[in-house]
Structures are given as structure tokens and as C-alpha cells.
Design an enzyme around this catalytic site. Structure first.
Site, PDB file in Angstrom:
ATOM      1  NE  ARG A  68      -3.073  -1.178   3.189  1.00  0.00           N
ATOM      2  CZ  ARG A  68      -3.439  -0.592   4.324  1.00  0.00           C
ATOM      3  NH1 ARG A  68      -3.984   0.603   4.309  1.00  0.00           N
ATOM      4  NH2 ARG A  68      -3.236  -1.185   5.469  1.00  0.00           N
ATOM      5  CG  ASN A 118      32.545  46.773   4.966  1.00  0.00           C
ATOM      6  OD1 ASN A 118      31.956  46.288   3.998  1.00  0.00           O
ATOM      7  ND2 ASN A 118      31.971  47.596   5.821  1.00  0.00           N
ATOM      8  CB  SER A 132      30.478  47.314  -4.326  1.00  0.00           C
ATOM      9  OG  SER A 132      29.991  47.690  -3.064  1.00  0.00           O
ATOM     10  CB  ALA A 161      33.903  49.865  -6.024  1.00  0.00           C
ATOM     11  CD  GLU A 208      -4.200 -12.078  13.984  1.00  0.00           C
ATOM     12  OE1 GLU A 208      -4.134 -11.108  13.225  1.00  0.00           O
ATOM     13  OE2 GLU A 208      -3.746 -12.045  15.143  1.00  0.00           O
TER      14      GLU A 208
HETATM   15  C1  UD1 Z   1      -0.349  -8.698  13.255  1.00  0.00           C
HETATM   16  C2  UD1 Z   1      -0.871  -9.609  14.349  1.00  0.00           C
HETATM   17  C3  UD1 Z   1      -2.109  -8.974  14.988  1.00  0.00           C
HETATM   18  C4  UD1 Z   1      -1.765  -7.602  15.505  1.00  0.00           C
HETATM   19  C5  UD1 Z   1      -1.156  -6.737  14.425  1.00  0.00           C
HETATM   20  C6  UD1 Z   1      -0.634  -5.482  14.999  1.00  0.00           C
HETATM   21  C7  UD1 Z   1      -0.367 -11.911  13.703  1.00  0.00           C
HETATM   22  C8  UD1 Z   1      -0.876 -13.152  13.085  1.00  0.00           C
HETATM   23  N1  UD1 Z   1      -1.216 -10.876  13.775  1.00  0.00           N
HETATM   24  O1  UD1 Z   1      -1.345  -8.626  12.278  1.00  0.00           O
HETATM   25  O2  UD1 Z   1      -2.587  -9.787  16.049  1.00  0.00           O
HETATM   26  O3  UD1 Z   1      -2.932  -6.982  16.038  1.00  0.00           O
HETATM   27  O4  UD1 Z   1      -0.049  -7.411  13.800  1.00  0.00           O
HETATM   28  O5  UD1 Z   1      -0.257  -4.624  13.962  1.00  0.00           O
HETATM   29  O6  UD1 Z   1       0.777 -11.864  14.149  1.00  0.00           O
HETATM   30  N2  UD1 Z   1       5.756  -9.854   8.614  1.00  0.00           N
HETATM   31  C9  UD1 Z   1       6.831 -10.550   8.141  1.00  0.00           C
HETATM   32  N3  UD1 Z   1       6.617 -11.723   7.491  1.00  0.00           N
HETATM   33  C10 UD1 Z   1       5.391 -12.221   7.285  1.00  0.00           C
HETATM   34  C11 UD1 Z   1       4.274 -11.499   7.769  1.00  0.00           C
HETATM   35  C12 UD1 Z   1       4.492 -10.308   8.435  1.00  0.00           C
HETATM   36  O7  UD1 Z   1       7.975 -10.145   8.308  1.00  0.00           O
HETATM   37  O8  UD1 Z   1       5.278 -13.302   6.703  1.00  0.00           O
HETATM   38  C13 UD1 Z   1       5.977  -8.593   9.340  1.00  0.00           C
HETATM   39  C14 UD1 Z   1       5.442  -7.384   8.621  1.00  0.00           C
HETATM   40  O9  UD1 Z   1       6.434  -6.801   7.824  1.00  0.00           O
HETATM   41  C15 UD1 Z   1       5.046  -6.472   9.773  1.00  0.00           C
HETATM   42  C16 UD1 Z   1       4.686  -7.422  10.889  1.00  0.00           C
HETATM   43  O10 UD1 Z   1       5.284  -8.650  10.556  1.00  0.00           O
HETATM   44  O11 UD1 Z   1       6.119  -5.693  10.201  1.00  0.00           O
HETATM   45  C17 UD1 Z   1       3.197  -7.587  11.066  1.00  0.00           C
HETATM   46  O12 UD1 Z   1       2.660  -8.049   9.850  1.00  0.00           O
HETATM   47  P1  UD1 Z   1       1.238  -7.619   9.368  1.00  0.00           P
HETATM   48  O13 UD1 Z   1       0.926  -8.289   8.116  1.00  0.00           O
HETATM   49  O14 UD1 Z   1       1.127  -6.144   9.439  1.00  0.00           O
HETATM   50  O15 UD1 Z   1       0.356  -8.285  10.542  1.00  0.00           O
HETATM   51  P2  UD1 Z   1      -1.159  -8.140  10.740  1.00  0.00           P
HETATM   52  O16 UD1 Z   1      -1.844  -9.128   9.899  1.00  0.00           O
HETATM   53  O17 UD1 Z   1      -1.552  -6.738  10.646  1.00  0.00           O
END
Ligand code: UD1
Ligand code: CA
Length: 451
Positions: A13, A371, A399, A417, A148
Site C-alpha cells: 500500500r 568589510n 563592491s 570597487a 485474528e
Molecule cells: C499482526 C498480528 C495482529 C496484531 C497486528 C498489529 C499476527 C498473526 N497478527 O497482524 O494480532 O494486532 O499485527 O499490527 O501476528 N511480517 C513478516 N513476514 C510475514 C508477515 C508479516 O515479516 O510473513 C511482518 C510485517 O512486515 C510487519 C509485521 O510482521 O512488520 C506484522 O505483519 P502484518 O501483516 O502487518 O500483521 P497483521 O496481519 O496486521
């Protein structure tokens, strides 16, 4: 303690070629903020789980001593943490942070660590609108699991307490729990959050802690989030400056991208940007729309509006601007005046010297009480190399003068100048190079022929 930072998310996004965690907040990548917070905690290992644009993320990270774990495909937060397991010291607990949640306070994390002890700790927060977050399910006040949103029942969706994602987990158990995760859920992902029910089943104590401010847990998923978090961050800085006694004409119109240290009774007008490390002495005034990067300014100096100042040191009671540009290597002693449309680079300017209008002073050593007239230019560059200009004390430069470096203007000399000065000039003498003025007596202006 071990710290795992999840940063494999693509950030669709953001609509960007840059990996999400490299987008900047207050002039530094999101990930750098999280690493900075982590570095204050005493930790054995810091492991960043990366995915998309991994090489770019590594290259942009200056902190040393970080281990990196690659998550090839994003199969969920549980799968992500599993990639980090080989980096972790088993006998120490593991703190899990997100690379896209930059505002979390160290103090909040310390409270979480203290509350967890050798059990598990979860950072939770109650939100009026919990949409999108995992919900904390409790029975008789004790946390039993996290669900979730996409898997939650209507009743569970109504719960206001959410999982921020920040957790502290005993590492041995973490490993065994992660290996037992399944992706049998609405998203087909390995949820880190499923380890909570496993911990409860094994009788592990679960503590919960709340951040002092709920914005600490906000993550960045879009440019709008980024802009919102930037303002939140800047608001904190403004408030702390006001608290320390700095006058801000409008706390909402200040940007600090680095560190700003102010003495007593400083006044900062609107739309100023401070980058890197900026140190202001007492009673320093910074006029509207000025940009200062890695600058030190001594007491009593006034920066008039619209100045651009970089890698410079400015002494006491100087007056700079409006519309001045001080480039790297500028050193102004006390009571120097540098006025509008004056550019200074790699130059020392002595006490009480004035260059009030339209000049370029580069690679120069300028003495005291000099100056420098309007339109003076030090011609320091011959197309191949730079040369120095030395202007001794008490010189007066008229100047529209060009000083062709290398050159030395002797103490107390006066330059007429409009001169182009190509050789060293003697002390206390008037030197000028200017063709003599003539008037042609019998000349008349040609007239247009009338038809
Ligand atoms: C996750 C939590 C949710 C929480 C929310 C808070 C889980 C299953 N859910 O949800 O309970 O309320 O965060 O923001 O943990 N990432 C990886 N690899 C992956 C997936 C994610 O590195 O395979 C990283 C993302 O870059 C991010 C973080 O983990 O920094 C959270 O991932 P995101 O997809 O935002 O989690 P949510 O589904 O929002
Ligand atoms: Ca998220």
C-alpha cells in the site's frame, strides 16, 4: 535478551519501489528508529527478518552487530519469527518488534520485560476502534489466546483490547511452539499469535503491559500512516522543546530530523527544519523558513528568515541572513554579519567582519573587522583546482570586486570597487584595477530615421 525485528513485509500500500522499512520518518528509515530503540535495551542479539528488497535494507542499515534472517515467502508472522530462531541465544528471552512500528518507547519495552519475568509478556492496548487488529481474549481476567480479526466471531470482534504485536517470549518454548504452528486459518498463514494459547496450555504465566500512549503501537502501511506518524513524532519533539523553555512560534510548524539541543531562551519561528545534530546556545533566534543541518550556534546569534546552513559553526552575537547560505566548513567568529544572498563555503571569518550583501566567499581566511562590499566574489576555482583567498584584518573590499585566488589581501588594505585583483596587495594601501573613466566630448547618440 534477544530482539527480533520483523521487516519482511512488502508494504504494497506504499506503492513504492523502496522496501517499506526504508521509508523515512524524521529523516531516518523506519527500521533505524526501531533499531535505535532496541539498541538502548541490553540485548545479546538483534535479528532482522527481511524479505523484499533485502539487500537494499541491509545496505541502508548502518548499525553494526545485527544478524539478518531471510524470509523467502511471507507466510505469516509465526513463520517470520521461525526464520530468526538460529540467530537467537536459547537461554535468553526474545522480544519481538515490528520494523514498521517506529514510535514505540524504550521505557514501554522495559516495563514489558520487567512484567514478563521468565514468562511471556504481551503489549496490549484498548482501542475505541479495534478494526484490523488481533483481539485479546480473556477468561476471568487472564489472557487465554489471541484471535485474528478475520478468524474472530462477532462477539470476539466486539472486544476492544488488541494485540499490538510486541511480545516477550521465553526462547526455548518459542522455538517448539513455532514448529507446532499450522496455517489452518482464514488467511492460510502461520500466526505468531497462536503461540499464546499454547503457552496457556503449558501453564506459562502471561503478563500484559500497556503503552503510556496508544500511538506508540501505530504501524505504517500507507503514505497517509507515514504522514500521521511523522506529525505524532514531531509533536513529541515540539512538546519537549517547549517544556525545556524554547519558544516555538507554532509547535505544529517545526521539523526536527535528528537532534536539536537548545540553551536558554531560544526562539524558533515557523517552518524551520533541523537536521542531523544542531546545537543552539542561549538566546539564539532562528527566523522563519530556515534549514539547519549539523550546525553549532553560540549564544546571542540571530538567524534571520530563509537561511540554509549546513556543517557550520557560528560564534556569539552574529547576524546571518535573511537569505544567506552557509555551506560546509563555514566558521564565523563572534559578531560577524552575513547578509542577504551571501554564500560562504569552507571559510573562516573573523570577529566583527561584515559581508552584508550578494557575495561569494569560498576557501577563504578572512580576518577581523573586514568589510566585504556587495557583489564581492572570491574566484577560488580555475576549472581544475580550488585555491585559497586570505583577507587580513581591517581590510575594506569595495563592491563588485573579484579576488582571483590564490591571493592575499594585506592587513588594512583597501580595494577599490569594481576591481579584478589578480596579485597579492600590500598592507594599508589602496589597490584597484579599473580602466579609467573617459567621456567622449563630441559624441552623439544615433537617431532613428523617420519615414
Ligand atoms: C499482526 C498480528 C495482529 C496484531 C497486528 C498489529 C499476527 C498473526 N497478527 O497482524 O494480532 O494486532 O499485527 O499490527 O501476528 N511480517 C513478516 N513476514 C510475514 C508477515 C508479516 O515479516 O510473513 C511482518 C510485517 O512486515 C510487519 C509485521 O510482521 O512488520 C506484522 O505483519 P502484518 O501483516 O502487518 O500483521 P497483521 O496481519 O496486521
Ligand atoms: Ca499490520
Amino acid at each position: 535478551m534477544n530482539i527480533v525485528i520483523l521487516a519482511a513485509g512488502q508494504g504494497k500500500r506504499m506503492h513504492s519501489d523502496l522496501p517499506k522499512v526504508l521509508h523515512q520518518l524524521a529523516g531516518r528509515p523506519l527500521l533505524a528508529h526501531v533499531l535505535q530503540t532496541a539498541s538502548v535495551l541490553q540485548c545479546e542479539t538483534t535479528c532482522v527478518v527481511y524479505g523484499h528488497g533485502g539487500e537494499q535494507v541491509k545496505a541502508a542499515t548502518s548499525q553494526s552487530g545485527i544478524s539478518w534472517a531471510r524470509q523467502e515467502l511471507q507466510r505469516g508472522t509465526g513463520h517470520a519469527v521461525l526464520q530468526a530462531i538460529p540467530c537467537l541465544a536459547e537461554h535468553l528471552p526474545t522480544l519481538i518488534l515490528y520494523g514498521d512500528v517506529p514510535l514505540i518507547r524504550t521505557e514501554t519495552l522495559l516495563r514489558l520485560v520487567a512484567a514478563a519475568g521468565d514468562g511471556m509478556g504481551i503489549l496490549t492496548v484498548k482501542l475505541d476502534d479495534p478494526t484490523g487488529y488481533g483481539r485479546i481474549v480473556r477468561e476471568a481476567d487472564a489472557i487465554t489466546r489471541i484471535v485474528e480479526e478475520k478468524d474472530a466471531s462477532v462477539a470476539e470482534r466486539a472486544l476492544k483490547e488488541i494485540n499490538t504485536g510486541v511480545m516477550l517470549v521465553p526462547t526455548m518454548q518459542l522455538k517448539s511452539w513455532l514448529l507446532r504452528l499450522t496455517n489452518d486459518n482464514s488467511q492460510g498463514e502461520y500466526y505468531l499469535t497462536d503461540i499464546v494459547a499454547m503457552a496457556v496450555a503449558e501453564g506459562v504465566r502471561i503478563a500484559d503491559v500497556q503503552p503510556a500512549d496508544s500511538w506508540e503501537i501505530l504501524g505504517v502501511n500507507s503514505r497517509a500512516d507515514l504522514a500521521r506518524l511523522e506529525r505524532l513524532y514531531q509533536t513529541q519533539i515540539s512538546e519537549s522543546l517547549l517544556e525545556k523553555g524554547v519558544t516555538l512560534s507554532d509547535p505544529a510548524r517545526l521539523d526536527v530530523r535528528g537532534r536539536l539541543i537548545c540553551g536558554r531562551d531560544c526562539v524558533i519561528d515557523v517552518n524551520c527544519i533541523f537536521e542531523g545534530e544542531v546545537v543552539l546556545g542561549n538566546r539564539v533566534r532562528v527566523g522563519a523558513n530556515s534549514v539547519l543541518r549539523n550546525v553549532q550556534i553560540e549564544s546571542g546569534t540571530c538567524i534571520e528568515p530563509f537561511c540554509h546552513i549546513e556543517e557550520a559553526r557560528i560564534g556569539e552575537n552574529c547576524r546571518v541572513g535573511p537569505y544567506a547560505r552557509l555551506r560546509p566548513g563555514t566558521y564565523l567568529a563572534e559578531e560577524v554579519h552575513v547578509g542577504n544572498f551571501v554564500e560562504v563555503k569552507a571559510s573562516k571569518i573573523g570577529r566583527g567582519t561584515k559581508a552584508n550583501h550578494l557575495s561569494y566567499v569560498g576557501d577563504s581566511d578572512v580576518g577581523q573587522n573586514v568589510n566585504i562590499g556587495a557583489g564581492t566574489i572570491t574566484c577560488n576555482y580555475d576549472g581544475a583546482s580550488k585555491h585559497r583567498t586570505v583577507i587580513e584584518d581591517d581590510v575594506f573590499i569595495g563592491s563588485n570586486t573579484q579576488l582571483i585566488a590564490p591571493i592575499r589581501i594585506g592587513k588594512g588594505a583597501t580595494i577599490g570597487a569594481g576591481s579584478t585583483i589578480t596579485a597579492d596587495t600590500p598592507e594599508y594601501k589602496l589597490t584597484l584595477s579599473r580602466s579609467r573613466q573617459v567621456t567622449i566630448p563630441d559624441w552623439s547618440r544615433p537617431l532613428k530615421k523617420k519615414n
